[in-house]
Write a protein that holds these residues in place. Sequence first.
Motif, PDB file in Angstrom:
ATOM      1  N   ARG A 232      -9.125   6.912  -2.925  1.00 38.52           N
ATOM      2  CA  ARG A 232     -10.093   6.340  -3.475  1.00 38.52           C
ATOM      3  C   ARG A 232      -9.644   5.255  -4.468  1.00 38.52           C
ATOM      4  O   ARG A 232     -10.035   3.995  -4.354  1.00 38.52           O
ATOM      5  CB  ARG A 232     -11.319   7.025  -3.849  1.00 38.52           C
ATOM      6  N   PRO A 233      -9.154   5.485  -5.623  1.00 36.46           N
ATOM      7  CA  PRO A 233      -8.813   4.642  -6.655  1.00 36.46           C
ATOM      8  C   PRO A 233      -8.010   3.281  -6.162  1.00 36.46           C
ATOM      9  O   PRO A 233      -8.123   2.319  -6.366  1.00 36.46           O
ATOM     10  CB  PRO A 233      -7.822   5.305  -7.614  1.00 36.46           C
ATOM     11  N   GLN A 234      -6.921   3.580  -5.033  1.00 36.43           N
ATOM     12  CA  GLN A 234      -6.083   2.426  -4.373  1.00 36.43           C
ATOM     13  C   GLN A 234      -7.160   1.674  -3.606  1.00 36.43           C
ATOM     14  O   GLN A 234      -7.008   0.322  -3.503  1.00 36.43           O
ATOM     15  CB  GLN A 234      -5.095   3.044  -3.918  1.00 36.43           C
ATOM     16  N   PHE A 235      -7.863   2.445  -2.927  1.00 37.17           N
ATOM     17  CA  PHE A 235      -8.847   1.738  -2.122  1.00 37.17           C
ATOM     18  C   PHE A 235      -9.717   0.575  -2.874  1.00 37.17           C
ATOM     19  O   PHE A 235      -9.756  -0.495  -2.254  1.00 37.17           O
ATOM     20  CB  PHE A 235      -9.718   2.605  -1.161  1.00 37.17           C
ATOM     21  N   ASP A 236     -10.159   1.259  -3.972  1.00 32.26           N
ATOM     22  CA  ASP A 236     -11.100   0.358  -4.920  1.00 32.26           C
ATOM     23  C   ASP A 236     -10.404  -0.993  -5.441  1.00 32.26           C
ATOM     24  O   ASP A 236     -11.109  -1.931  -5.246  1.00 32.26           O
ATOM     25  CB  ASP A 236     -11.806   1.172  -5.781  1.00 32.26           C
ATOM     26  N   VAL A 237      -9.204  -0.908  -5.805  1.00 32.21           N
ATOM     27  CA  VAL A 237      -8.361  -2.082  -6.101  1.00 32.21           C
ATOM     28  C   VAL A 237      -8.049  -2.899  -4.886  1.00 32.21           C
ATOM     29  O   VAL A 237      -8.297  -4.118  -5.194  1.00 32.21           O
ATOM     30  CB  VAL A 237      -7.129  -1.429  -6.411  1.00 32.21           C
ATOM     31  N   LEU A 238      -7.807  -2.370  -3.764  1.00 33.89           N
ATOM     32  CA  LEU A 238      -7.473  -3.272  -2.770  1.00 33.89           C
ATOM     33  C   LEU A 238      -8.894  -3.872  -2.305  1.00 33.89           C
ATOM     34  O   LEU A 238      -9.007  -5.226  -2.183  1.00 33.89           O
ATOM     35  CB  LEU A 238      -6.997  -2.327  -1.660  1.00 33.89           C
ATOM     36  N   ARG A 239      -9.956  -3.290  -2.212  1.00 34.87           N
ATOM     37  CA  ARG A 239     -11.217  -3.967  -2.182  1.00 34.87           C
ATOM     38  C   ARG A 239     -11.452  -4.915  -3.001  1.00 34.87           C
ATOM     39  O   ARG A 239     -12.075  -6.050  -2.546  1.00 34.87           O
ATOM     40  CB  ARG A 239     -12.382  -2.925  -2.055  1.00 34.87           C
ATOM     41  N   GLU A 240     -11.470  -4.897  -4.198  1.00 32.20           N
ATOM     42  CA  GLU A 240     -11.512  -5.815  -5.319  1.00 32.20           C
ATOM     43  C   GLU A 240     -10.566  -6.985  -5.150  1.00 32.20           C
ATOM     44  O   GLU A 240     -11.234  -8.363  -5.270  1.00 32.20           O
ATOM     45  CB  GLU A 240     -11.390  -5.278  -6.814  1.00 32.20           C
ATOM     46  N   ARG A 241      -9.371  -6.968  -4.701  1.00 28.05           N
ATOM     47  CA  ARG A 241      -8.541  -7.943  -4.439  1.00 28.05           C
ATOM     48  C   ARG A 241      -8.783  -8.798  -3.335  1.00 28.05           C
ATOM     49  O   ARG A 241      -8.860  -9.946  -3.542  1.00 28.05           O
ATOM     50  CB  ARG A 241      -7.162  -7.522  -4.399  1.00 28.05           C
ATOM     51  N   LEU A 242      -9.186  -8.375  -2.291  1.00 25.36           N
ATOM     52  CA  LEU A 242      -9.501  -8.955  -0.988  1.00 25.36           C
ATOM     53  C   LEU A 242     -10.912  -9.564  -1.264  1.00 25.36           C
ATOM     54  O   LEU A 242     -10.991 -10.794  -0.935  1.00 25.36           O
ATOM     55  CB  LEU A 242      -9.551  -8.045   0.355  1.00 25.36           C
ATOM     56  N   ARG A 243     -11.830  -8.802  -1.967  1.00 23.91           N
ATOM     57  CA  ARG A 243     -13.205  -9.671  -1.928  1.00 23.91           C
ATOM     58  C   ARG A 243     -13.210 -10.987  -2.935  1.00 23.91           C
ATOM     59  O   ARG A 243     -13.910 -11.747  -2.593  1.00 23.91           O
ATOM     60  CB  ARG A 243     -14.269  -8.452  -2.633  1.00 23.91           C
TER      61      ARG A 243
ATOM     62  N   LEU B 210       0.901  -1.221   0.014  1.00 24.37           N
ATOM     63  CA  LEU B 210       0.097   0.182   0.082  1.00 24.37           C
ATOM     64  C   LEU B 210       0.810   1.251   0.039  1.00 24.37           C
ATOM     65  O   LEU B 210       1.656   1.277   0.709  1.00 24.37           O
ATOM     66  CB  LEU B 210      -0.877  -0.013   1.042  1.00 24.37           C
ATOM     67  N   ASP B 211       0.523   2.172  -0.764  1.00 24.52           N
ATOM     68  CA  ASP B 211       1.078   3.413  -0.852  1.00 24.52           C
ATOM     69  C   ASP B 211       0.211   4.241   0.104  1.00 24.52           C
ATOM     70  O   ASP B 211      -0.702   4.793  -0.163  1.00 24.52           O
ATOM     71  CB  ASP B 211       1.093   4.352  -2.217  1.00 24.52           C
ATOM     72  N   THR B 212       0.733   4.645   1.275  1.00 25.05           N
ATOM     73  CA  THR B 212      -0.208   5.317   2.317  1.00 25.05           C
ATOM     74  C   THR B 212       0.372   7.042   2.406  1.00 25.05           C
ATOM     75  O   THR B 212      -0.158   7.529   3.457  1.00 25.05           O
ATOM     76  CB  THR B 212       0.002   4.681   3.676  1.00 25.05           C
ATOM     77  N   SER B 213       1.317   7.223   1.594  1.00 27.16           N
ATOM     78  CA  SER B 213       1.704   8.679   1.650  1.00 27.16           C
ATOM     79  C   SER B 213       0.785   9.621   1.285  1.00 27.16           C
ATOM     80  O   SER B 213       0.200   9.627   0.276  1.00 27.16           O
ATOM     81  CB  SER B 213       3.141   8.665   0.732  1.00 27.16           C
TER      82      SER B 213
END
Length: 477
Positions: free
Chosen positions: A320-331, A306-309
């Motif tokens: 938001r775009p990174q969160f959406d990709v993360l959610r998709e991967r985990l789901r 994760l890039d949290t900077s």
Amino acid sequence: MGRSAPHAHTRTDCCGPTRRTVLAALGGALAASLAQAGTAGAQPHSVIATDLEVVTITDTTAILTWTTVAPDASGRLVPVDADAEVRLGPVDSPLTTVYADQHPTPFHYAQIDGLEPGRPYRFEAWSRGARAVPALNATTLIPGAPESTGRFTTLVPPPGRRLRTLALANDLHFGEEVSGLIVGDLPPGVRQDPALPPYPEVMLDALLDDLRRPDRAADRLLLAGDLTAEASSADSRAVRAKLDRWGALGSDYFVVRGNHDRPHTDSDYAGCAPAPRDHHDCWAEEFTPRQELIEQDMGGLRVLGLDTSDLDGSGGRIERPQFDVLRERLRAEPDRPTLVFGHHPVTVESGLTNPAGPGFVLDRTDSAELQALYERSPGVFLQHSGHTHRNLRSRPDTAYGVEFLEVAAVKEYPGGYSLLRLYEGGYMVNFYKTRTDAARRWSATSRAEYFGLIPNYTLGSCADRNHVVLRDFSGLS
């Protein structure tokens, strides 16, 4: 010590330390350091063996470090060369010499191999007739600490065969010249001897040297941010070049961005890739675009970076775009064994226990959303963070099975990294100091940061540094 179950854990918020907070903390630090110096000077030997730390305890190995000092003509304690000896034995047996090094150095690093898993031992460390004692800090003098009791118990590894070893590291600060600054020029920073190479280079070289040695044998290296001091083009290129001599980005080592690696608006950055709001991103030209999730499969183990900077500031955010990709991967695969790494710590506990406060870690709203994703993704078992420069396991904000692990900085005391050893039946975490002569010297030098109080904050408890978690990884290869 012994086996450790996953913690129940935490969250985050938004503003750095005030000048008043820093000054108050430094006042207490100065008083404590003066008391420590007076006590050390009163010891009976001309050589004083001090700063004893049982840094690493695995199932078969223990690593002890200490420093030898003596008064100079003015009475000031300075490092002096001495030999090193460790006497050790099971608690129900006599002590025998298991380590002896006649090579004179002030900065001692004793690795004892061949121990039995799950067995209690007692020990003594000696130099030139002086028994090594811990410094006056809370970490090594708390009741039950190995340094204060002279005892430790080796870990019991998880069941099953060992699958792989991952190195977790962070905070290289390549290009930095003064270590230990918090606000402006406070507290007084620590500099490298000008006759020696810059300390970020010394410590990165020592890290990479360590990881290829047979007794460490890391398969992959995960770097959780702050690879550079201020993300200049020169520093970004230089740290990339050193890492590339060790392995290949995206297959041997993986990186995410820290706050020190963020885009800048200064004219010196104008020739680099454009970023939002008139910023320019030199770091991205060597590594990855900002706020981009990275993903890697390692024999069935999913590693997410994760890039949290934030674009500006020291706190952390996930856009938001990174969160959406993360959610998709985990789901898509919620039960798949997953390790996450990112620069900023996540939990409320971490926000409340670092000197800069809740604003120094991941934004509270983003933290809550991230942890909600983890609660619905039982395969996520550990998140590795840097940023705070300390060893700490913090609790998630609600009861679920993710370990939030902060790892101390590579670039300054205690100067090291953690190894995550995965077994079919769980994992073992161990923190290691780097061990080249130059790294041991700089670690001892940078121990003086914050008026000598840095060990109270960054070393972490023995259990934070060394622990075992049982979990089913039998499906990994």
